[in-house]
Design an enzyme around this catalytic site. Structure first.
Site, PDB file in Angstrom:
ATOM      1  N   GLU A  94       1.023  -1.061   0.244  1.00  0.00           N
ATOM      2  CA  GLU A  94      -0.380  -0.319   0.178  1.00  0.00           C
ATOM      3  C   GLU A  94       0.774   1.216  -0.125  1.00  0.00           C
ATOM      4  O   GLU A  94       1.719   1.015   0.696  1.00  0.00           O
ATOM      5  CB  GLU A  94      -0.984   0.360   1.251  1.00  0.00           C
ATOM      6  N   CYS A 138       3.564   8.605   1.137  1.00  0.00           N
ATOM      7  CA  CYS A 138       4.339   7.333   2.072  1.00  0.00           C
ATOM      8  C   CYS A 138       4.214   5.978   1.739  1.00  0.00           C
ATOM      9  O   CYS A 138       3.447   5.428   0.917  1.00  0.00           O
ATOM     10  CB  CYS A 138       2.703   7.276   3.306  1.00  0.00           C
ATOM     11  N   CYS A 145       6.797  -6.786   7.385  1.00  0.00           N
ATOM     12  CA  CYS A 145       8.395  -6.267   7.834  1.00  0.00           C
ATOM     13  C   CYS A 145       9.240  -7.175   8.736  1.00  0.00           C
ATOM     14  O   CYS A 145       7.717  -8.248   9.931  1.00  0.00           O
ATOM     15  CB  CYS A 145       8.259  -5.408   9.006  1.00  0.00           C
ATOM     16  N   CYS A 149       7.625  -5.009  15.797  1.00  0.00           N
ATOM     17  CA  CYS A 149       7.251  -3.546  16.467  1.00  0.00           C
ATOM     18  C   CYS A 149       5.898  -4.343  17.105  1.00  0.00           C
ATOM     19  O   CYS A 149       4.713  -4.561  16.185  1.00  0.00           O
ATOM     20  CB  CYS A 149       7.595  -2.541  16.343  1.00  0.00           C
ATOM     21  N   CYS A 152       2.784  -2.290  15.834  1.00  0.00           N
ATOM     22  CA  CYS A 152       1.768  -2.502  14.183  1.00  0.00           C
ATOM     23  C   CYS A 152       1.798  -3.179  13.419  1.00  0.00           C
ATOM     24  O   CYS A 152       2.933  -4.819  14.154  1.00  0.00           O
ATOM     25  CB  CYS A 152       3.674  -1.946  14.088  1.00  0.00           C
ATOM     26  N   CYS A 369      -0.558   5.421  10.143  1.00  0.00           N
ATOM     27  CA  CYS A 369       0.910   4.818  10.178  1.00  0.00           C
ATOM     28  C   CYS A 369       0.068   3.244  10.872  1.00  0.00           C
ATOM     29  O   CYS A 369      -0.634   3.144  11.887  1.00  0.00           O
ATOM     30  CB  CYS A 369       1.273   5.155  11.135  1.00  0.00           C
TER      31      CYS A 369
HETATM   32  N1  SAH Z   1       9.332   0.598   9.694  1.00  0.00           N
HETATM   33  C1  SAH Z   1      10.122   1.887   9.379  1.00  0.00           C
HETATM   34  C2  SAH Z   1       9.457   2.738   8.990  1.00  0.00           C
HETATM   35  C3  SAH Z   1       7.929   2.200   8.418  1.00  0.00           C
HETATM   36  S1  SAH Z   1       6.467   2.362   9.775  1.00  0.00           S
HETATM   37  C4  SAH Z   1       9.791   2.777  11.017  1.00  0.00           C
HETATM   38  O1  SAH Z   1       9.269   1.759  11.848  1.00  0.00           O
HETATM   39  O2  SAH Z   1       9.997   3.855  11.366  1.00  0.00           O
HETATM   40  C5  SAH Z   1       6.383   4.155  10.596  1.00  0.00           C
HETATM   41  C6  SAH Z   1       6.002   4.723  11.192  1.00  0.00           C
HETATM   42  O3  SAH Z   1       4.396   4.684  11.934  1.00  0.00           O
HETATM   43  C7  SAH Z   1       6.457   4.325  13.027  1.00  0.00           C
HETATM   44  O4  SAH Z   1       7.446   5.297  13.317  1.00  0.00           O
HETATM   45  C8  SAH Z   1       5.767   4.001  13.142  1.00  0.00           C
HETATM   46  O5  SAH Z   1       6.600   3.447  14.602  1.00  0.00           O
HETATM   47  C9  SAH Z   1       4.574   3.884  13.455  1.00  0.00           C
HETATM   48  N2  SAH Z   1       3.767   3.032  13.648  1.00  0.00           N
HETATM   49  C10 SAH Z   1       3.065   2.037  13.432  1.00  0.00           C
HETATM   50  N3  SAH Z   1       2.674   1.111  13.396  1.00  0.00           N
HETATM   51  C11 SAH Z   1       1.873   2.283  14.423  1.00  0.00           C
HETATM   52  C12 SAH Z   1       0.801   2.493  15.464  1.00  0.00           C
HETATM   53  N4  SAH Z   1      -0.594   1.122  15.360  1.00  0.00           N
HETATM   54  N5  SAH Z   1      -0.227   3.674  15.157  1.00  0.00           N
HETATM   55  C13 SAH Z   1       0.546   4.848  15.176  1.00  0.00           C
HETATM   56  N6  SAH Z   1       1.940   4.507  14.945  1.00  0.00           N
HETATM   57  C14 SAH Z   1       2.253   3.423  13.594  1.00  0.00           C
HETATM   58 FE1  SF4 Z   2       8.112  -2.441  10.532  1.00  0.00          FE
HETATM   59 FE2  SF4 Z   2       6.175  -1.637  11.625  1.00  0.00          FE
HETATM   60 FE3  SF4 Z   2       8.564  -1.779  13.389  1.00  0.00          FE
HETATM   61 FE4  SF4 Z   2       8.296  -0.199  11.368  1.00  0.00          FE
HETATM   62  S1  SF4 Z   2       6.747  -0.172  13.601  1.00  0.00           S
HETATM   63  S2  SF4 Z   2       9.658  -1.299  11.543  1.00  0.00           S
HETATM   64  S3  SF4 Z   2       7.285  -1.272  10.345  1.00  0.00           S
HETATM   65  S4  SF4 Z   2       7.345  -3.312  12.912  1.00  0.00           S
END
Ligand code: SAH
Ligand code: SF4
Length: 386
Positions: A94, A138, A145, A149, A152, A369
């Site tokens: 996406e 974006c 990934c 995390c 996420c 996000c």
């Molecule tokens: N992997 C990279 C870039 C993609 S994630 C990274 O982690 O930086 C982009 C942003 O979205 C990151 O700051 C991540 O922590 C945030 N993010 C991921 N899941 C989220 C959620 N459920 N709510 C709010 N922010 C989130």
């Molecule tokens: Fe991967 Fe999501 Fe963590 Fe970014 S926030 S590193 S996309 S698992």
């Protein structure tokens, strides 16, 4: 060494020069081909009308054609569009187009991650030019990934595969072609699905393609790479691009125990190493690193965390984006209440940091996000998209 040949969309003009010269083509054709792909966004060799027929056939035989195909476009009430894209192997990713909510220069733009660049750009705005809506795109760098995390959706899904540079840059070629009347692609943020620095080679090449003066020619300071904190690759990005690429760090905690619980990568690269990498990043003058801090209720939202964060970041040129966590299906974690968010922000603001709470954009189409999910793996989302 790459095991597979470089896709035509991934080639830089100098690489076209070499390959076309070897075929006996005249030197200016290299630039013509690159212009067709990256300036005009034309990927069908048959449409490259100023090229000789034999060259068009050669390009087609090399596999030049669409690399990402829009499958669905979902428009949110706030103007955000989420594009579901299909890759050649059937995988889906996406990308999101986020128009600035108000006009150029408005405070409301501060939720856009390259807003600092926009602030500077307002000084450069052409006098008398019709105002255009600035769009931030974006983009994704992986299918899923590997970083895992806990808050996420991409992390919960796991890594399916890396994207090629042509698929990363291809999202922007497509996004630009799908802009509405009066819109202008201004900023690109590597904040979609995936960890860009885990796919370093492809990410770096896509940056070279997108910022190349003969192509889309995005300004490096309007391209932001967001990372969960892969320390060696942060140094590499800094060295390879002289610190010109804007950097965003997903910090999300101010002590190792909290951070490791949310982000397993912290066990490999703990906070002191990450902060040392930020201090060493060759940031140009007047530029700042964006610190992303997703607020997760009961995990990292205590005002004491904010005070520790203020200490931790002291001396590093940063701006802080607080993002109340967007709930995801796979987890019971969620955002804190508004007063808790405000209290967290107040600590950082009083400590002298520029700190903003990012509004959720595109919530109604799951474009916010962390909600960029693997469609095939999530039937419930497929219905929502239907
Ligand atoms: N992997 C990279 C870039 C993609 S994630 C990274 O982690 O930086 C982009 C942003 O979205 C990151 O700051 C991540 O922590 C945030 N993010 C991921 N899941 C989220 C959620 N459920 N709510 C709010 N922010 C989130
Ligand atoms: Fe991967 Fe999501 Fe963590 Fe970014 S926030 S590193 S996309 S698992």
């Amino acid at each position: 060494m790459r095991s597979t040949p470089l896709h035509p969309v991934a080639r830089l003009p100098e690489e076209w020069s070499a390959s076309l010269a070897a075929r006996g083509e005249r030197s200016f054709t290299a630039k013509q081909v690159f212009h067709w792909i990256h300036r005009r966004g034309v990927l069908d060799p048959a449409a490259m009308t100023n090229l000789p027929a034999r060259l068009r056939e050669h390009l087609a035989a090399e596999g030049l054609g669409e690399v990402v195909t829009p499958e669905r476009v979902h428009r949110s009430e706030d103007g955000t569009r989420k594009l579901l894209l299909r890759l050649r192997d059937g995988a889906t990713i996406e990308t999101v187009l986020l128009p600035s909510v108000s006009g150029p220069g408005s405070q409301a733009q501060l939720d856009a991650d390259a807003a600092a660049a926009d602030e500077e750009d307002d000084d450069e705005a052409e006098v008398g030019a019709a105002p255009r809506t600035r769009v931030t795109q974006c983009i994704s760098t992986q299918v899923g990934c590997a970083m895992g995390c806990s808050f996420c959706a991409s992390g919960v899904a796991g890594l399916k595969r890396h994207l090629g540079p042509e698929e990363i840059a291809g999202q922007v070629l497509l996004g630009r072609a799908m802009l509405d009347e009066g819109e202008e692609l201004r900023n690109v943020v590597y904040m979609g699905m995936g960890e860009p620095l885990h796919n370093y080679e492809a990410t770096a090449r896509s940056l070279r393609l997108l910022t190349h003066p003969e192509g889309i020619h995005l300004s490096t300071r309007r391209v932001t790479v967001s990372t969960s904190g892969l320390v060696p690759e942060i140094a590499r990005l800094g060295a390879d691009f002289g610190g010109q690429i804007a950097l965003a760090i997903s910090l999300h905690a101010s002590d190792d125990a909290t951070r490791s619980a949310l982000m397993p990568i912290n066990r490999k690269y703990p906070l002191d190493e990450l902060l040392a990498a930020l201090r060493a990043y060759p940031l140009p003058r007047r530029r700042r690193i964006t610190i992303e801090y997703t607020l997760v209720a009961g995990q990292n939202d205590d005002p004491a965390e904010a005070r520790r964060l203020a200490k931790l970041l002291r001396g590093i040129p940063v701006k802080i984006n607080l993002i109340p966590m967007n709930p995801i299906e796979a987890s019971t974690l969620g955002p804190p209440g508004a007063d808790r968010v405000a209290a967290f922000q107040a600590v950082l603001t009083q400590a002298g940091y520029s700190c903003f709470v990012r509004r959720r954009r595109g919530d109604d189409v799951s474009a916010a996000c962390g909600q960029l999910v693997l469609l095939g793996a999530r039937p419930k989302v497929r219905r929502a998209l239907g």
